[in-house]
Motif scaffolding. Structure first.
Motif, PDB file in Angstrom:
ATOM      1  N   GLU A  53       0.818  -1.227   0.000  1.00  0.00           N
ATOM      2  CA  GLU A  53       0.000   0.000   0.000  1.00  0.00           C
ATOM      3  C   GLU A  53       0.850   1.275   0.000  1.00  0.00           C
ATOM      4  OE1 GLU A  53      -1.140  -2.429   2.153  1.00  0.00           O
ATOM      5  OE2 GLU A  53      -3.139  -2.883   1.323  1.00  0.00           O
ATOM      6  N   GLY A  54       1.867   1.285   0.881  1.00  0.00           N
ATOM      7  CA  GLY A  54       2.698   2.478   1.005  1.00  0.00           C
ATOM      8  C   GLY A  54       3.399   2.805  -0.298  1.00  0.00           C
ATOM      9  N   LEU A  55       4.001   1.782  -0.878  1.00  0.00           N
ATOM     10  CA  LEU A  55       4.753   1.954  -2.124  1.00  0.00           C
ATOM     11  C   LEU A  55       3.818   2.439  -3.243  1.00  0.00           C
ATOM     12  CD1 LEU A  55       7.374   1.635  -3.699  1.00  0.00           C
ATOM     13  CD2 LEU A  55       6.889  -0.799  -3.956  1.00  0.00           C
ATOM     14  N   GLN A  56       2.653   1.817  -3.288  1.00  0.00           N
ATOM     15  CA  GLN A  56       1.678   2.163  -4.320  1.00  0.00           C
ATOM     16  C   GLN A  56       1.259   3.641  -4.235  1.00  0.00           C
ATOM     17  OE1 GLN A  56      -2.680   0.856  -4.307  1.00  0.00           O
ATOM     18  NE2 GLN A  56      -1.579  -0.946  -5.006  1.00  0.00           N
ATOM     19  N   GLU A  57       1.002   4.046  -2.996  1.00  0.00           N
ATOM     20  CA  GLU A  57       0.530   5.417  -2.791  1.00  0.00           C
ATOM     21  C   GLU A  57       1.634   6.426  -3.155  1.00  0.00           C
ATOM     22  OE1 GLU A  57      -0.213   8.998  -0.649  1.00  0.00           O
ATOM     23  OE2 GLU A  57       0.942   7.515   0.483  1.00  0.00           O
ATOM     24  N   LYS A  58       2.867   6.100  -2.763  1.00  0.00           N
ATOM     25  CA  LYS A  58       3.972   7.032  -3.038  1.00  0.00           C
ATOM     26  C   LYS A  58       4.293   7.097  -4.528  1.00  0.00           C
ATOM     27  CE  LYS A  58       5.843   6.640   1.505  1.00  0.00           C
ATOM     28  NZ  LYS A  58       6.243   5.461   2.263  1.00  0.00           N
ATOM     29  N   LEU A  59       4.260   5.946  -5.189  1.00  0.00           N
ATOM     30  CA  LEU A  59       4.546   5.958  -6.627  1.00  0.00           C
ATOM     31  C   LEU A  59       3.495   6.763  -7.383  1.00  0.00           C
ATOM     32  CD1 LEU A  59       5.715   2.286  -7.371  1.00  0.00           C
ATOM     33  CD2 LEU A  59       7.113   4.346  -7.413  1.00  0.00           C
ATOM     34  N   SER A  60       2.256   6.699  -6.898  1.00  0.00           N
ATOM     35  CA  SER A  60       1.206   7.433  -7.614  1.00  0.00           C
ATOM     36  C   SER A  60       1.475   8.942  -7.567  1.00  0.00           C
ATOM     37  CB  SER A  60      -0.172   7.079  -7.068  1.00  0.00           C
ATOM     38  OG  SER A  60      -0.317   7.646  -5.791  1.00  0.00           O
ATOM     39  N   PHE A  69       5.176   6.941 -18.510  1.00  0.00           N
ATOM     40  CA  PHE A  69       6.089   6.774 -17.378  1.00  0.00           C
ATOM     41  C   PHE A  69       5.673   5.570 -16.521  1.00  0.00           C
ATOM     42  CE2 PHE A  69       7.850   8.183 -13.158  1.00  0.00           C
ATOM     43  CZ  PHE A  69       9.189   8.063 -13.525  1.00  0.00           C
ATOM     44  N   ILE A  70       4.374   5.404 -16.335  1.00  0.00           N
ATOM     45  CA  ILE A  70       3.889   4.234 -15.580  1.00  0.00           C
ATOM     46  C   ILE A  70       4.329   2.950 -16.284  1.00  0.00           C
ATOM     47  CG2 ILE A  70       1.813   2.942 -14.855  1.00  0.00           C
ATOM     48  CD1 ILE A  70       0.420   5.685 -14.455  1.00  0.00           C
ATOM     49  N   LYS A  71       4.212   2.961 -17.608  1.00  0.00           N
ATOM     50  CA  LYS A  71       4.599   1.766 -18.373  1.00  0.00           C
ATOM     51  C   LYS A  71       6.105   1.465 -18.213  1.00  0.00           C
ATOM     52  CE  LYS A  71       4.677  -0.096 -23.068  1.00  0.00           C
ATOM     53  NZ  LYS A  71       5.938  -0.729 -22.784  1.00  0.00           N
TER      54      LYS A  71
END
Ligand code: GDP
Length: 292
Positions: free
Chosen positions: A3-10, A74-76
């Motif tokens: 969750e943490g990583l996901q939120e920060k990457l977004s 960039f996401i890709k």
């Protein structure tokens, strides 16, 4: 999970949203956020360095695909690099008949549970497995394995409850020509790596000539786990890893570091306490879960 990583990457992706194209300036900021996100998720710094260099080079070098906006692009790129850093999917190697699979790891990593999960997985694939209870160090481990074996109707070979090498020697004799095609070994762990444990494992390795030596590692243990994976690999030349407790709030550090640090693949993940909570490792699925 993640969750943490996901939120920060977004947050990094947001930097590029609404922008006409990727430029040196806007990518710099996005990359800085990605770097911090990975470090905060306890990813090994060497892995982060390589990851960031590659993402930057690709982002600046590549024409933005006309069908994608800069943030989608960039996401890709980040997704492709996450997959690359976790390595390709590596199948379980079953060559000999019977084929020995040794599970090794520190105490509490989930090794005994994983022996049963793997046996259940192989049984469903049509194999006829037997288990060897050679964890004589943790008092409850042998009885725990017998209970798990009963649950999945897979026999458990036990013996001398003190000497694992003796147990294995006897088991090897009795398994010959018995019709069991896969033999999964539960071995003794310790709280910390010690020489006696390593010698015992080396001896069991030479007695069984295993097709696989899987180091079972707890996703919650972070870089400590990656360091012990490195040490086990140096001593035993392991063939791969099982990462357990991926259902907990693991930050991502282990799964994103272990392949690059050891050059050995992750083969399975544990996603819960139940016997069925066990999956083959697909890097693209994990990358998908990280990105949400
Ligand atoms: P060992 O000392 O390495 O043999 O560890 P065990 O197999 O006894 O597991 C230690 C604890 O971790 C037990 O309570 C297991 O139920 C739990 N466990 C093992 N794998 C997983 C997993 O993938 N997810 C969760 N949540 N718990 C797990």
């Amino acid at each position: 999970m993640f969750e943490g990583l996901q939120e920060k990457l977004s947050r990094a992706f947001k930097v590029l949203s609404g922008k006409g194209k990727i430029t040196e300036k806007n990518i710099q900021e996005a990359i800085k956020i990605v770097k911090l996100s990975l470090l905060e998720a306890d990813v090994n710094y060497k892995v982060v360095k390589k990851f960031i260099e590659d993402v930057k080079r690709i982002a600046l070098g590549e024409e933005v695909l006309r069908s994608l906006t800069p943030d989608q692009m960039f996401i890709k790129i980040v997704k492709d690099e996450l997959i690359k850093i976790m390595g390709e999917k590596a199948p379980l190697k079953i060559v000999h008949n019977p084929s020995y699979i040794m599970l090794v790891g520190l105490q509490g990593s989930g090794k005994t549970t994983t022996v049963a999960k793997l046996a259940n997985f192989l049984k469903r694939k049509g194999k006829n497995p037997i288990l060897i209870a050679a964890d004589t160090y943790r008092p409850a481990a042998i009885d725990q394995l017998i209970t798990l074996g009963n649950k999945i109707s897979v026999p458990v070979f036990t013996g001398d409850r003190k000497n694992p090498v003796k147990i294995v020697k006897k088991a090897v004799e009795s398994v010959k020509n018995s019709g069991y095609d896969v033999v999964i070994l539960d071995t003794a762990g310790r709280l910390h790596i010690d020489d006696e444990m390593m010698k015992e494992l080396e001896e069991i390795k030479s007695l069984t000539n295993p097709d696989e030596i899987l180091f079972v590692v707890d996703a919650m243990a972070g870089q400590d786990a990656v360091n012990s994976a490195k040490t086990f690999n140096q001593r035993l030349d392991v063939s791969g890893f099982v990462i357990t407790k991926m259902d907990g709030d693991a930050r991502g550090g282990v799964i994103l570091s272990i392949r690059y640090v050891t050059n050995k693949p992750v083969k399975f993940i544990g996603v819960g306490e139940k016997i069925e909570d066990f999956e083959e490792f697909y890097p693209d699925r994990i990358a998908g879960r990280i990105l949400g």
